[in-house]
Motif scaffolding. Sequence first.
Motif, PDB file in Angstrom:
ATOM      1  N   ALA A  46       0.841  -1.195   0.000  1.00 51.65           N
ATOM      2  CA  ALA A  46       0.000   0.000   0.000  1.00 51.65           C
ATOM      3  C   ALA A  46       0.878   1.249   0.000  1.00 51.65           C
ATOM      4  O   ALA A  46       1.246   1.747   1.048  1.00 51.65           O
ATOM      5  N   THR A  47       1.214   1.722  -1.176  1.00 50.35           N
ATOM      6  CA  THR A  47       1.990   2.959  -1.263  1.00 50.35           C
ATOM      7  C   THR A  47       1.086   4.069  -1.787  1.00 50.35           C
ATOM      8  O   THR A  47       0.055   3.799  -2.387  1.00 50.35           O
ATOM      9  N   LYS A  48       1.522   5.273  -1.585  1.00 48.52           N
ATOM     10  CA  LYS A  48       0.790   6.411  -2.139  1.00 48.52           C
ATOM     11  C   LYS A  48       1.177   6.536  -3.610  1.00 48.52           C
ATOM     12  O   LYS A  48       2.345   6.484  -3.953  1.00 48.52           O
ATOM     13  N   TYR A  49       0.190   6.678  -4.474  1.00 50.38           N
ATOM     14  CA  TYR A  49       0.398   6.594  -5.919  1.00 50.38           C
ATOM     15  C   TYR A  49       1.391   7.576  -6.507  1.00 50.38           C
ATOM     16  O   TYR A  49       2.068   7.275  -7.464  1.00 50.38           O
ATOM     17  N   SER A  50       1.460   8.763  -5.957  1.00 51.53           N
ATOM     18  CA  SER A  50       2.361   9.737  -6.566  1.00 51.53           C
ATOM     19  C   SER A  50       3.403  10.278  -5.598  1.00 51.53           C
ATOM     20  O   SER A  50       4.175  11.149  -5.955  1.00 51.53           O
ATOM     21  N   VAL A  53       5.753   6.573  -1.206  1.00 49.56           N
ATOM     22  CA  VAL A  53       6.041   6.270   0.188  1.00 49.56           C
ATOM     23  C   VAL A  53       5.053   5.236   0.699  1.00 49.56           C
ATOM     24  O   VAL A  53       3.942   5.114   0.184  1.00 49.56           O
ATOM     25  N   ASN A  54       5.487   4.501   1.670  1.00 50.32           N
ATOM     26  CA  ASN A  54       4.652   3.533   2.364  1.00 50.32           C
ATOM     27  C   ASN A  54       4.395   4.096   3.755  1.00 50.32           C
ATOM     28  O   ASN A  54       5.322   4.522   4.432  1.00 50.32           O
ATOM     29  N   CYS A  55       3.142   4.114   4.167  1.00 49.27           N
ATOM     30  CA  CYS A  55       2.782   4.684   5.473  1.00 49.27           C
ATOM     31  C   CYS A  55       1.920   3.695   6.254  1.00 49.27           C
ATOM     32  O   CYS A  55       0.696   3.833   6.304  1.00 49.27           O
ATOM     33  N   PRO A  56       2.544   2.694   6.861  1.00 49.45           N
ATOM     34  CA  PRO A  56       1.725   1.776   7.673  1.00 49.45           C
ATOM     35  C   PRO A  56       1.098   2.531   8.836  1.00 49.45           C
ATOM     36  O   PRO A  56       1.707   3.449   9.392  1.00 49.45           O
ATOM     37  N   SER A  57      -0.100   2.149   9.179  1.00 49.17           N
ATOM     38  CA  SER A  57      -0.809   2.831  10.265  1.00 49.17           C
ATOM     39  C   SER A  57      -0.141   2.533  11.602  1.00 49.17           C
ATOM     40  O   SER A  57       0.539   1.521  11.776  1.00 49.17           O
ATOM     41  N   TRP A  58      -0.354   3.436  12.526  1.00 46.54           N
ATOM     42  CA  TRP A  58       0.210   3.223  13.860  1.00 46.54           C
ATOM     43  C   TRP A  58      -0.413   2.005  14.516  1.00 46.54           C
ATOM     44  O   TRP A  58       0.245   1.298  15.277  1.00 46.54           O
ATOM     45  N   GLU A  82      -0.461  11.764  11.807  1.00 45.47           N
ATOM     46  CA  GLU A  82      -1.712  11.103  11.424  1.00 45.47           C
ATOM     47  C   GLU A  82      -1.569  10.119  10.279  1.00 45.47           C
ATOM     48  O   GLU A  82      -2.314   9.151  10.194  1.00 45.47           O
ATOM     49  N   ASP A  83      -0.623  10.357   9.363  1.00 41.12           N
ATOM     50  CA  ASP A  83      -0.469   9.475   8.208  1.00 41.12           C
ATOM     51  C   ASP A  83       0.234   8.168   8.544  1.00 41.12           C
ATOM     52  O   ASP A  83       0.352   7.283   7.701  1.00 41.12           O
ATOM     53  N   GLY A  84       0.766   8.029   9.721  1.00 44.89           N
ATOM     54  CA  GLY A  84       1.495   6.817  10.100  1.00 44.89           C
ATOM     55  C   GLY A  84       2.987   7.029   9.963  1.00 44.89           C
ATOM     56  O   GLY A  84       3.479   8.151   9.857  1.00 44.89           O
ATOM     57  N   PHE A  85       3.689   5.941   9.973  1.00 45.29           N
ATOM     58  CA  PHE A  85       5.152   5.957   9.882  1.00 45.29           C
ATOM     59  C   PHE A  85       5.519   5.805   8.414  1.00 45.29           C
ATOM     60  O   PHE A  85       5.441   4.710   7.851  1.00 45.29           O
ATOM     61  N   CYS A  86       5.913   6.887   7.765  1.00 44.85           N
ATOM     62  CA  CYS A  86       6.136   6.876   6.321  1.00 44.85           C
ATOM     63  C   CYS A  86       7.615   6.703   5.974  1.00 44.85           C
ATOM     64  O   CYS A  86       8.482   7.252   6.647  1.00 44.85           O
ATOM     65  N   SER A  87       7.855   5.943   4.916  1.00 46.92           N
ATOM     66  CA  SER A  87       9.218   5.786   4.413  1.00 46.92           C
ATOM     67  C   SER A  87       9.170   5.642   2.890  1.00 46.92           C
ATOM     68  O   SER A  87       8.180   5.179   2.325  1.00 46.92           O
ATOM     69  N   HIS A  88      10.245   6.034   2.246  1.00 47.14           N
ATOM     70  CA  HIS A  88      10.350   5.962   0.788  1.00 47.14           C
ATOM     71  C   HIS A  88      10.198   4.511   0.325  1.00 47.14           C
ATOM     72  O   HIS A  88      10.687   3.596   0.971  1.00 47.14           O
ATOM     73  N   ASP A  89       9.547   4.303  -0.825  1.00 48.38           N
ATOM     74  CA  ASP A  89       9.377   2.947  -1.338  1.00 48.38           C
ATOM     75  C   ASP A  89       9.274   2.939  -2.863  1.00 48.38           C
ATOM     76  O   ASP A  89       8.207   2.752  -3.427  1.00 48.38           O
ATOM     77  N   LEU A  90      10.392   3.149  -3.533  1.00 53.35           N
ATOM     78  CA  LEU A  90      10.494   2.994  -4.984  1.00 53.35           C
ATOM     79  C   LEU A  90      11.955   2.680  -5.275  1.00 53.35           C
ATOM     80  O   LEU A  90      12.840   3.465  -4.945  1.00 53.35           O
TER      81      LEU A  90
END
Length: 130
Positions: A46-50, A53-58, A82-90
């Motif tokens: 589940a990454t954000k389309y543009s 990043v991947n932001c798994p929920s807390w 609020e968006d969770g723990f986000c990290s780069h994913d590409l």
Amino acid sequence: ISHVLKQSEHKYNTAMFGKYHLGYSSKEYLPFNRGFDKTLFFEAGATKYSQHVNCPSWGLIFNAMKINVDESLQNDITNRFEDGFCSHDLWDENYNAIEGSIPVEGVYNERLFTNGIKDYITEYDENNPF
């Protein structure tokens, strides 16, 4: 199948562009270690389309991963981020993060994968079938 194609009489080159969230628990399962010569992929489901990043929920982090964090601290973290723990994913075939080397920020994932495929086909060498 990529290993079979590479070991065939024709020694095919292989590529993988897109979602690859099956087996990222170990580097040995990532596409570049599964026989793919060229890759552009994201690991998470589940990454954000543009934003790439991947932001798994807390909730996932605190509960499913069984991380023992005081409830008041959990609430503070959840409210602050609020968006969770986000990290780069590409990633590319060398497991380099794709950011800056090609313009990716704000570009829809499907467009990046399509452009990668088109470039791969354009660079085709008849001595190295794919």
